[in-house]
Write an enzyme that holds these catalytic residues in place. Structure first.
Site, PDB file in Angstrom:
ATOM      1  N   GLY A  68      -3.694   8.734  12.530  1.00  0.00           N
ATOM      2  CA  GLY A  68      -3.366   9.115  13.894  1.00  0.00           C
ATOM      3  C   GLY A  68      -2.189  10.074  13.981  1.00  0.00           C
ATOM      4  CG  MET A  91       3.856  10.907   8.786  1.00  0.00           C
ATOM      5  SD  MET A  91       3.775   9.170   8.271  1.00  0.00           S
ATOM      6  CE  MET A  91       5.476   8.911   7.794  1.00  0.00           C
ATOM      7  CD  GLU A  92       6.388   6.552  10.394  1.00  0.00           C
ATOM      8  OE1 GLU A  92       5.222   6.883  10.675  1.00  0.00           O
ATOM      9  OE2 GLU A  92       6.666   5.579   9.671  1.00  0.00           O
ATOM     10  CG  ASN A  93       6.623  13.356   8.783  1.00  0.00           C
ATOM     11  OD1 ASN A  93       6.388  12.643   7.834  1.00  0.00           O
ATOM     12  ND2 ASN A  93       5.682  14.024   9.436  1.00  0.00           N
ATOM     13  CG  HIS A 123       3.136   3.818  16.650  1.00  0.00           C
ATOM     14  ND1 HIS A 123       2.916   2.464  16.518  1.00  0.00           N
ATOM     15  CD2 HIS A 123       3.244   4.298  15.386  1.00  0.00           C
ATOM     16  CE1 HIS A 123       2.899   2.146  15.239  1.00  0.00           C
ATOM     17  NE2 HIS A 123       3.099   3.239  14.518  1.00  0.00           N
ATOM     18  CD  GLU A 124       3.334   7.965  14.692  1.00  0.00           C
ATOM     19  OE1 GLU A 124       4.154   7.768  13.777  1.00  0.00           O
ATOM     20  OE2 GLU A 124       2.220   7.403  14.739  1.00  0.00           O
ATOM     21  CG  HIS A 137       7.400   4.529  13.212  1.00  0.00           C
ATOM     22  ND1 HIS A 137       7.566   3.285  12.646  1.00  0.00           N
ATOM     23  CD2 HIS A 137       6.059   4.787  13.165  1.00  0.00           C
ATOM     24  CE1 HIS A 137       6.380   2.808  12.284  1.00  0.00           C
ATOM     25  NE2 HIS A 137       5.436   3.694  12.594  1.00  0.00           N
ATOM     26  CD  GLU A 155       3.498   1.679  10.495  1.00  0.00           C
ATOM     27  OE1 GLU A 155       3.310   1.692  11.719  1.00  0.00           O
ATOM     28  OE2 GLU A 155       3.862   2.694   9.853  1.00  0.00           O
TER      29      GLU A 155
HETATM   30  N1  TRP Z   1       3.147   5.655   9.409  1.00  0.00           N
HETATM   31  C1  TRP Z   1       2.113   6.230  10.210  1.00  0.00           C
HETATM   32  C2  TRP Z   1       2.104   5.494  11.523  1.00  0.00           C
HETATM   33  O1  TRP Z   1       1.967   4.334  11.580  1.00  0.00           O
HETATM   34  C3  TRP Z   1       0.745   6.159   9.656  1.00  0.00           C
HETATM   35  C4  TRP Z   1       0.452   6.672   8.304  1.00  0.00           C
HETATM   36  C5  TRP Z   1       0.604   6.050   7.139  1.00  0.00           C
HETATM   37  C6  TRP Z   1      -0.197   7.865   7.985  1.00  0.00           C
HETATM   38  N2  TRP Z   1       0.066   6.746   6.126  1.00  0.00           N
HETATM   39  C7  TRP Z   1      -0.443   7.863   6.607  1.00  0.00           C
HETATM   40  C8  TRP Z   1      -0.605   8.929   8.749  1.00  0.00           C
HETATM   41  C9  TRP Z   1      -1.129   8.884   5.992  1.00  0.00           C
HETATM   42  C10 TRP Z   1      -1.284   9.974   8.125  1.00  0.00           C
HETATM   43  C11 TRP Z   1      -1.563   9.925   6.770  1.00  0.00           C
HETATM   44  O2  TRP Z   1       2.246   6.057  12.540  1.00  0.00           O
HETATM   45 ZN    ZN Z   2       3.410   3.405  12.532  1.00  0.00          ZN
END
Ligand code: TRP
Ligand code: ZN
Length: 892
Positions: free
Chosen positions: A268, A270-272, A304-305, A308, A327
């Site tokens: 979905g 990613m929380e970089n 959500h992101e 995080h 998570e």
């Molecule tokens: N940490 C992300 C979330 O929960 C999800 C995630 C984990 C992710 N591994 C990934 C997204 C690999 C893309 C690809 O929001």
């Molecule tokens: Zn997450």
């Protein structure tokens, strides 16, 4: 059963955690970006961790070409280090080390969408969980946290935009039409939060004032031509920032916060740190391409992101076994965010019901299958396989139970203590539990079992009323089925929110011996901690109807024998809206299960008027939120009904459910038409709760109406399709038409509508995904039709969204067709898992899970499924990802 052809790959064990031999203080990276070949220079300042038993300097790397390696300024020769597969080891390194590593990578060849990869000419990274090691050699584990400075260099024409984490500290032009941007992230972070984006992108931006008065720059970056679809994501981001300030006192810690959308993404979003990267599905929206569900999805994923940033980034995980620490907690937070935004009691209940539906349908099923694992697993082969509904959704339920046990303020105190203790650290699930226990003074020792024991607990209920003594006893008994590697379970600490209803359906005051302080309350949380426990209620004037597990206060199955009349009372009156809905689901499930069995004996089907009248009353109850009525009138899904059987007959379940839908329509046609007409939303499209609620009930009515259609109801759907002013209504109408079993002329009209839809939206990938999804899930779509759709020029397996829209939907959401008696569905599944395995192991492994529950089907189907599983298992060059899933399935 053992299967000798499959070698279960090597597992990593939680108990074998060893702290890293070296810490990394700073990372300076230089990228010379290019689609075909990118050079990565990495300078790390490292220092020995004297507390570790690991004496070597250990790095991970994958698909890297090592160009150069220098230690404290000296170029290392082959003999100075060992590379063994994906591990690089330097023995006898000094305590203080500056390592300089240059690697070469090939983004355009990277179809796994993990590491640095190309997407429509842009360069994107995805590092969680272990993608950073595809960029450079690194101690790629979340407990190694470092400060990063990143220099990006690239051709200015091809890559006008250069982004990374943190703050932009310098930019300018270079020779040969190249340019650079230098980024610095002021916060220490684990490598999985590293990100860069380079390419041709445009952004919507805004300055936003934070609680402290500081201003932050917010940006939403998309491909050119999509700026008309970013407003909702931007609004959602601003709401998220406000909400975290207000509900948890947590402020954005950066001056700049960026969201980037890409159409090629495994999950979905990613929380970089400071640079969230999203699947376009969770960013792009306007009324003509996105449905109400899409709008809600964007709001919750953006939240959500963003959330995080504190729960995941500021406080992160010590190791990947602790994944649910970030998570589960962040899902709980995004659920609460969405609920708070709606605000009303029924609005909150609607959100809760939707979440619980997913939990039961997907997580309970996971818990009952070969991939069952605890919220904090003890072992894994491939961590990517553990981004599961158990880690996320059950993890969120575990967090919610603290909330239920400690109350709103008690939970907040626990969160405050958690940040006070662990800001800037990489910690364990136990640390979160300790913060909750220490801040409240409660003993949460037993609560630990929610983390360590897999499986869905069952709570059975026996009641006894004593008219003379006016006492009412509720005896609760818990058990939990065995799961792989866990034969016996110990009792859980289960909060059971409850009330008692009198004959009029009113809550009575509760006087429970065990909870004297709450005497007289009408809602009580009783705590089941023993295997079996009896709770006595006094001053009960007449035999009540118990309403247990209100708001679904624990992720358990409640076994309770209600009569239809008792369920009817709860359905019509329970003050807890969740349990009102729940009573309706029980009434429906009871009938659906019976009809499925009747079908198998060949007797005639029938549905009682009493049930239909209960539905009629709800449908017509104007005092109820239409969104709630929509849920009350939606039958349990085929997957949900299947859970009630030891041996599943997907065709019979489908037929029984269709019979019930058609019968409801036959009796409630006028009521449904009335609901349809009175819940229109004319005028400008608005994605607010009230309008969405109306559309959901109206479109449910429409889908029912086509179950028992005549010319006029068919035309109603067709007219809605043609004249819809938004995607919600258009797609709902098209779905109704596509699923409709009418005359030949009507079929032709439906097919024409599908073609029309494709033509109108062929430039919108996300809408074409819907076009495939509709067909994948239509009952009329068989295996042959799926193969035909796979030949469509718009179909490709390499794009995860597209693969999911057709293939995953068919395998997971069209059970009566996927489970064709001749096994052709499974043969298709095997082919596709094998094809995807070469392209993208993460996505392949997700599809592989469609056969997890193969032991639940009749032996004839089982034989076909086993063959398909074995075929995949025997494939050469099978990824760890797929190997883990199919070997565990075959071992079931
Ligand atoms: N940490 C992300 C979330 O929960 C999800 C995630 C984990 C992710 N591994 C990934 C997204 C690999 C893309 C690809 O929001
Ligand atoms: Zn997450």
């Amino acid at each position: 059963m053992r299967n000798d052809t499959v070698i279960t790959p090597q597992a990593i064990l939680r108990q074998e955690y060893v702290a890293p031999g070296y810490w990394v203080d700073t990372v300076e990276m230089g990228f010379d970006l290019d689609l075909k070949s990118t050079l990565v220079a990495n300078r790390m300042v490292m220092r020995r961790n004297h507390a570790s038993t690991e004496k070597d300097l250990v790095l991970s790397g994958e698909s890297l070409k090592l160009v150069q390696l220098r230690l404290n300024g000296v170029k290392l020769k082959k003999a100075d280090y060992q590379i063994d597969g994906e591990t690089l080891r330097i023995s006898n390194a000094p305590d203080e080390v500056t390592l300089e590593i240059t690697t070469q990578i090939q983004p355009s060849k990277n179809t796994s969408l993990s590491g640095l990869y190309a997407s429509k000419g842009n360069l994107i990274t995805q590092c969680e969980a272990e993608g950073f090691r595809k960029i450079t050699w690194f101690p790629d584990r979340p407990d190694v946290m470092a400060k990063y400075t990143v220099m990006l260099r690239a051709d200015k024409k091809k890559f006008p935009v250069l982004l990374s984490n943190g703050n932009l500290i310098d930019e300018g032009d270079l020779d040969d039409g190249r340019h650079f941007a230098k980024w610095e992230d002021p916060f220490k972070k684990p490598s999985y939060l590293f990100a860069l984006v380079a390419g041709t992108l445009v952004c919507q931006e805004e300055k936003f004032k934070l609680k402290s008065g500081r201003k932050a720059l917010l940006q939403v970056w998309v491909e050119e031509g999509n700026l008309d679809k970013t407003q909702h994501a931007m609004d959602s981001l601003k709401k998220s920032i406000r909400w975290d300030e207000e509900r948890f006192g947590l402020e954005l810690d950066l001056d700049r916060f960026m969201i980037v959308a890409t159409g090629d993404f495994n999950m979905g979003a990613m929380e970089n740190k400071g640079l969230n990267i999203f699947n376009t599905k969770y960013v792009l929206a306007n009324s003509s391409i996105a449905t109400d569900i899409d709008y809600a999805g964007i709001e919750s994923v953006v939240g959500h992101e963003y959330f995080h940033n504190w729960t995941g980034n500021r406080v992160t995980c010590r190791d990947w076994f602790q994944l649910s620490l970030k998570e589960g907690l962040t899902v709980f937070r995004d659920q609460e965010f969405s609920a708070d935004l709606v605000g009303t009691t029924t609005g909150r209940a609607v959100k809760r019901i939707e979440d619980v539906r997913v939990l039961r349908q997907v997580q309970f099923s996971e818990d009952a299958g070969p991939m069952a694992h605890p919220v904090r697993p003890d072992s894994f082969v491939e961590i990517n396989n553990f981004y599961t509904v158990t880690i996320y959704e059950k993890g969120a339920e575990v967090v919610r139970m603290y909330y239920t046990l400690l109350g709103h303020d008690g939970f907040r105190k626990g969160m405050d203590l958690y940040f006070e203790r662990h800001d800037g650290q990489a910690v364990e699930c136990d640390d979160f539990r300790a913060a909750m226990a220490d801040s409240s003074g409660r003993d949460l020792t037993q609560f630990e079992r929610w983390y360590s024991q897999a499986g869905t607990p069952r709570v059975s209920v026996v009641t006894a009323y004593d008219a003379e003594a006016q006492t009412y006893d509720i005896k609760l008994t818990q058990s939990c089925p065995a799961t792989p590697g866990q034969e016996k379970k110990l009792p859980f600490h289960i909060p059971v929110a409850m009330g008692l209803l009198d004959a009029e359906g009113k809550d009575i005051p509760l006087y429970c011996d065990d909870y004297p302080a709450q005497a007289g309350a009408t809602n009580l949380v009783i705590e089941l901690t023993a295997a079996s426990q009896t709770f006595r209620f006094n001053k009960v004037a007449s035999e009540p109807v118990p309403s247990l597990l209100r708001n679904f206060s624990a992720p358990v199955v409640l076994d309770i024998d209600y009569t239809d009349e008792e369920l009817g009372l709860l359905f019509a009156n329970d003050s807890d809206p969740f349990n009102r809905w729940e009573a309706g689901q029980r009434l429906a499930t009871r009938r659906l299960v019976k009809l499925t069995k009747v079908l198998q004996t060949g007797e005639e089907l029938s549905l009682d008027d009493w049930f239909i009248n209960a539905l009629r009353n709800t449908l017509n109850d104007e005092s109820l939120d239409p969104a709630f009525r929509e849920l009350m009138l939606t039958l349990p899904s085929e997957a949900m009904i299947a859970e009630a059987f030891d041996v599943v007959d997907p065709q019979a379940i489908h037929t029984a459910r269709q019979f019930v839908r058609a019968t409801i329509t036959r009796h409630l046609k006028a009521d449904l038409l009335h609901a349809y007409e009175t819940h229109q939303t004319p005028g400008k499209y608005r994605p607010d709760a009230a309008s969405m609620a109306k559309r959901s009930l109206k479109n449910l009515a429409l889908s029912y109406l086509l179950e028992w259609a005549d010319e006029s109801t068919f035309d109603l759907a067709h007219l809605q399709f043609k004249e819809a002013a938004n995607m919600t209504d258009r797609l709902a109408a098209l779905a109704a038409l596509t699923n409709f079993n009418g005359t030949e002329k009507q079929q032709k009209k439906s097919e024409k509508a599908l073609r029309r839809f494709f033509k109108d939206f062929k430039k919108e990938d996300l809408v074409i995904d819907k076009w495939f999804m509709l067909q994948a899930t239509a009952h009329t779509t068989d295996v042959e039709k799926v193969r035909e759709l796979m030949q469509h020029p718009a179909f490709t397996l390499t794009n995860p969204n597209r693969a999911r829209s057709l293939v995953f939907n068919f395998c997971n959401a069209n059970p009566s067709r996927f489970h064709a008696a001749d096994g052709s569905g499974y043969a298709l599944w095997a082919e596709l898992v094998i094809a995807l395995n070469k392209i993208n192991p993460q996505v392949a492994a997700r599809l592989a899970r469609s056969l997890d529950r193969w032991k639940k089907y009749p032996v004839g189907l089982q034989a076909h499924m086993k063959l398909a599983l074995q075929k995949v298992a025997a494939t050469k060059k099978l990824s760890k990802d797929v190997a883990e899933v199919v070997s565990k399935a075959l071992a079931a």
